[in-house]
Design a protein around this motif. Structure first.
Motif, short mmCIF file in Angstrom:
data_model
loop_
_atom_site.label_atom_id
_atom_site.label_comp_id
_atom_site.label_asym_id
_atom_site.label_seq_id
_atom_site.Cartn_x
_atom_site.Cartn_y
_atom_site.Cartn_z
N UNK A 131 2.15 -17.12 -7.44
CA UNK A 131 1.30 -17.30 -6.26
C UNK A 131 2.02 -16.85 -4.99
N UNK A 132 1.50 -15.81 -4.38
CA UNK A 132 1.91 -15.32 -3.06
C UNK A 132 3.42 -15.17 -2.91
N UNK A 133 4.02 -14.40 -3.83
CA UNK A 133 5.44 -14.06 -3.72
C UNK A 133 5.61 -12.56 -3.89
N UNK A 134 6.30 -11.95 -2.97
CA UNK A 134 6.51 -10.51 -3.01
C UNK A 134 7.68 -10.14 -3.91
N UNK A 243 0.53 -6.60 -4.61
CA UNK A 243 0.13 -7.48 -5.71
C UNK A 243 -0.37 -6.66 -6.90
N UNK A 244 -1.18 -5.65 -6.64
CA UNK A 244 -1.70 -4.83 -7.74
C UNK A 244 -0.61 -3.99 -8.38
N UNK A 245 0.40 -3.60 -7.59
CA UNK A 245 1.55 -2.90 -8.18
C UNK A 245 2.36 -3.86 -9.05
N UNK A 246 2.47 -5.10 -8.65
CA UNK A 246 3.15 -6.10 -9.49
C UNK A 246 2.42 -6.27 -10.81
#
Length: 297
Positions: A131-134, A243-246
């Motif tokens: 959740x919400x981590x770069x 996020x989509x790259x993750x």
């Protein structure tokens, strides 16, 4: 029912784990269901997961962990507050609580701990919610901003109402009033003789943050072999493109977004958070009942 369970982390650090609801009395195929461990972000505490653990407890044993330096866990003056220590603490908690194969749900720094542990010990981890981590490095400027922000806190606060107002409205980091943010920070304050102060050391928080803010974490993310849900709010720290790259980098990644949520997704929009996470967990349960083996590391 609220139950505290003491856990011994790395280097003998005493950690507090919490159950905020009774686990289910009956569960299909308990050896396959495993448990859920919830890891808060920097400055957070396990109680921030209370509402989440209560609906999780309908099906799983769900435990929130106060990580070292946070909540009711020990706060050793000199740490260590390294990535290795946080990961080893989570590993110890899973083993001592008997949660494996565990689903790790992590917010911000807790999400990084979760995927680093999943890369290190795939035998312990069934799935992840990130959740919400770069995964990208935030850099030196970000750390300086945090130092300045900590220095701006008007501590001690006279009352909890002052805490809620400052973090929810007056904090220069707040773009528009956010009562949930005020409540979030009210939970990490303790009353002292001179007023309300954070239950953590801001110096220790900066030390913890310095161990990951300067580095990228894509390589460890790519080593995660279990199913993983990357979840964000449009007003959070993690942008949609990253996020989509993750998700692309994760061998078994999925993406979810909670409308109108900020960084504190599970706190800002608890109903939207549940609606995003629950289908992912239900699919895991169906896969387990179908006797599908996890992908080998």
């Amino acid at each position: 029912m609220v139950r505290r369970i003491d856990v011994t982390g790395a280097d003998g650090v005493r950690l507090a784990a919490w159950e905020f609801a009774d686990p289910p009395k009956e569960r299909a195929e308990p050896d396959r269901a495993g448990g859920v461990l919830l890891l808060h972000g920097l400055m957070g505490r396990a109680s921030h997961w209370a509402s989440t653990t209560r609906w999780l407890a309908e099906r799983y044993r769900a435990v929130g962990l106060d990580q070292r330096g946070h909540g009711r866990s020990e706060k050793p003056a000199e740490g260590p507050y390294t990535r290795e220590a946080y990961v080893a603490d989570a590993e110890a908690a899973i083993e001592q609580l008997g949660l494996a194969p565990v689903t790790l749900i992590g917010h911000a720094m807790g999400a990084l701990t979760a995927w680093q542990l999943a890369a290190k010990r795939p035998d312990l981890v069934r799935a992840l919610v990130i959740c919400d981590m770069r995964a990208s490095a935030l850099g030196a400027a970000s750390q300086r901003e945090w130092e300045d922000w900590f220095g701006s806190w008007p501590v001690p606060f006279a009352t909890l109402s002052d805490v809620r107002k400052w973090f929810g409205e007056d904090d220069p980091w707040v773009e528009r009033p956010n009562p949930a943010r005020g409540e979030f920070f009210a939970e990490v304050m303790g009353e002292r003789a001179d007023g309300w102060r954070p239950v953590f050391s801001r110096r220790q928080m900066l030390t913890s943050r310095a161990t990951w803010v300067f580095d990228a974490h894509w390589e460890e993310l790519a080593q995660v072999r279990c199913p993983a849900l990357v979840l964000r709010g449009p007003d959070g720290e993690l942008g949609r493109a990253e996020a989509q790259e993750m998700v692309r980098v994760l061998p078994r990644g999925q993406y979810a977004e909670v409308a109108d949520a900020g960084h504190l997704v599970h706190y800002d929009r608890p109903e939207g958070w549940r609606a995003a996470v629950e289908p992912f967990l239900e699919q895991l349960a169906e896969d387990a009942q179908g006797d599908r083996e996890p992908v080998a590391p």
